[in-house]
Design an enzyme around this catalytic site. Structure first.
Site, PDB file in Angstrom:
ATOM      1  CG  ASP A 114      -1.945   0.642   1.284  1.00  0.00           C
ATOM      2  OD1 ASP A 114      -2.460   1.469   0.369  1.00  0.00           O
ATOM      3  OD2 ASP A 114      -2.292   1.455   2.293  1.00  0.00           O
ATOM      4  NE  ARG A 176      -5.481 -12.293   9.194  1.00  0.00           N
ATOM      5  CZ  ARG A 176      -4.889 -11.207   8.848  1.00  0.00           C
ATOM      6  NH1 ARG A 176      -4.219 -10.965   7.648  1.00  0.00           N
ATOM      7  NH2 ARG A 176      -4.343 -10.550   9.841  1.00  0.00           N
TER       8      ARG A 176
HETATM    9  P1  IMP Z   1       1.889  -0.402   3.704  1.00  0.00           P
HETATM   10  O1  IMP Z   1       2.863  -0.409   4.843  1.00  0.00           O
HETATM   11  O2  IMP Z   1       1.015   0.781   3.819  1.00  0.00           O
HETATM   12  O3  IMP Z   1       2.463  -0.988   2.421  1.00  0.00           O
HETATM   13  O4  IMP Z   1       0.932  -1.539   4.317  1.00  0.00           O
HETATM   14  C1  IMP Z   1       1.260  -2.864   4.018  1.00  0.00           C
HETATM   15  C2  IMP Z   1       0.409  -3.877   4.865  1.00  0.00           C
HETATM   16  O5  IMP Z   1      -1.125  -2.976   5.288  1.00  0.00           O
HETATM   17  C3  IMP Z   1      -0.278  -5.117   4.007  1.00  0.00           C
HETATM   18  O6  IMP Z   1       0.738  -5.942   4.471  1.00  0.00           O
HETATM   19  C4  IMP Z   1      -1.602  -5.204   4.795  1.00  0.00           C
HETATM   20  O7  IMP Z   1      -1.412  -6.157   6.229  1.00  0.00           O
HETATM   21  C5  IMP Z   1      -2.213  -3.724   5.061  1.00  0.00           C
HETATM   22  N1  IMP Z   1      -2.945  -3.466   4.170  1.00  0.00           N
HETATM   23  C6  IMP Z   1      -2.793  -2.453   3.200  1.00  0.00           C
HETATM   24  N2  IMP Z   1      -3.569  -1.960   2.307  1.00  0.00           N
HETATM   25  C7  IMP Z   1      -4.839  -2.982   2.794  1.00  0.00           C
HETATM   26  C8  IMP Z   1      -6.032  -3.505   2.281  1.00  0.00           C
HETATM   27  O8  IMP Z   1      -6.524  -2.778   1.279  1.00  0.00           O
HETATM   28  N3  IMP Z   1      -6.587  -4.482   2.887  1.00  0.00           N
HETATM   29  C9  IMP Z   1      -6.114  -5.285   3.770  1.00  0.00           C
HETATM   30  N4  IMP Z   1      -4.874  -5.056   4.319  1.00  0.00           N
HETATM   31  C10 IMP Z   1      -4.014  -3.955   3.822  1.00  0.00           C
END
Ligand code: IMP
Length: 194
Positions: A114, A176
Site C-alpha cells: 500500500d 482472511r
Molecule cells: P503498507 O505499509 O502501507 O504498504 O501496508 C502494508 C500492509 O497493510 C499489508 O501487508 C496489509 O497487511 C495492510 N493493508 C494495506 N492495504 C490493505 C487493504 O486494502 N486490505 C487489507 N490490508 C491492507
C-alpha cells in the site's frame, strides 16, 4: 485443491462484500504464471521464500506449490502502527526469521503493498543480513497509495486504491478466509463504528 465457488459463501461472509475485485480463478491463474517465472528465474540458486505474516499465508501457500524448485521457506511477522486501514511506517518485529539469510537468494512475499512503508522497513532490515539477492513478490500492488518507493520483481495485480479483504487480507482480523478478494459493504464499517 479446488477453491470453493463464490456461491458456497452466499448467506455467510460473502454477504458483507459489496464488489468482487478478483475471483478465486483469476488469482489461481495469475499465481501459476508467477510460479512459472520464479521457477525459471531461480533455477540452480539457493532460493529462500520469506512470507510476511499474516496476510500472505494463502498466497504463499498457493505460490510455492507452483514453483518447481527445492526452495526453503520461512516466515516473518511485523506489526505496523496506524489507524484501522492505513499503516504509519512505524514497524515492530513480532516474529523474526528462524535462519540466517547471508549469501542466500531471498524472495520476500507480501499480500499487498500500500504505502510501501512496512516493506521498506523489512527490506532495509533484511539487507543488513547480506543476502546474495533480495527480491519482492506481491499479490496486489496499490501503486497509487505509494509513499516509499519499492522495486517489485513479481506483481500479481494492480489494486485500486480501496480497502480490500479476502484471500489472506483482513479487516479487524476478519475475512482472511474468503477465497477471493473484494470490497466490504459500508454497513460493515458502520457496525464496527457503532
Ligand atoms: P503498507 O505499509 O502501507 O504498504 O501496508 C502494508 C500492509 O497493510 C499489508 O501487508 C496489509 O497487511 C495492510 N493493508 C494495506 N492495504 C490493505 C487493504 O486494502 N486490505 C487489507 N490490508 C491492507
Amino acid at each position: 485443491m479446488t477453491a470453493p465457488t463464490d456461491d458456497v459463501w452466499t448467506g455467510g461472509i460473502a454477504d458483507d462484500i459489496s464488489r468482487t475485485i478478483l475471483s478465486a480463478e483469476e488469482i489461481a491463474k495469475r499465481t501459476a504464471e508467477l510460479g512459472a517465472r520464479i521457477t525459471a528465474d531461480y533455477r540452480g540458486r539457493d532460493l529462500l521464500v520469506v512470507g510476511v505474516l499474516s496476510g500472505s499465508f494463502l498466497f504463499i501457500a498457493d505460490l510455492v506449490r507452483q514453483v518447481n524448485l527445492p526452495l526453503a521457506l520461512d516466515f516473518i511477522s511485523v506489526s505496523s502502527y496506524g489507524d484501522r486501514t492505513r499503516s504509519s511506517g512505524v514497524v515492530r518485529m513480532l516474529k523474526d526469521l528462524n535462519q540466517s539469510i547471508a549469501g542466500r537468494d531471498v524472495l520476500l512475499v507480501e499480500d499487498i503493498i500500500d504505502t510501501g512503508l512496512t516493506l521498506s522497513y523489512l527490506i532495509d532490515n533484511l539487507r543488513t543480513r547480506q543476502p546474495a539477492s533480495l527480491e519482492v513478490a506481491t499479490l496486489l500492488d496499490k501503486t497509487e497509495a505509494r509513499v516509499s518507493k519499492i522495486d517489485t520483481r513479481y506483481v500479481g495485480f494492480e489494486c485500486p486504491n480501496e480497502f480490500v479483504v479476502g484471500y489472506g487480507l483482513d479487516y479487524q482480523g476478519r475475512y482472511r478466509n474468503l477465497p477471493y478478494i473484494g470490497v466490504l459493504k459500508p454497513s460493515v464499517y458502520a457496525t464496527e463504528d457503532a
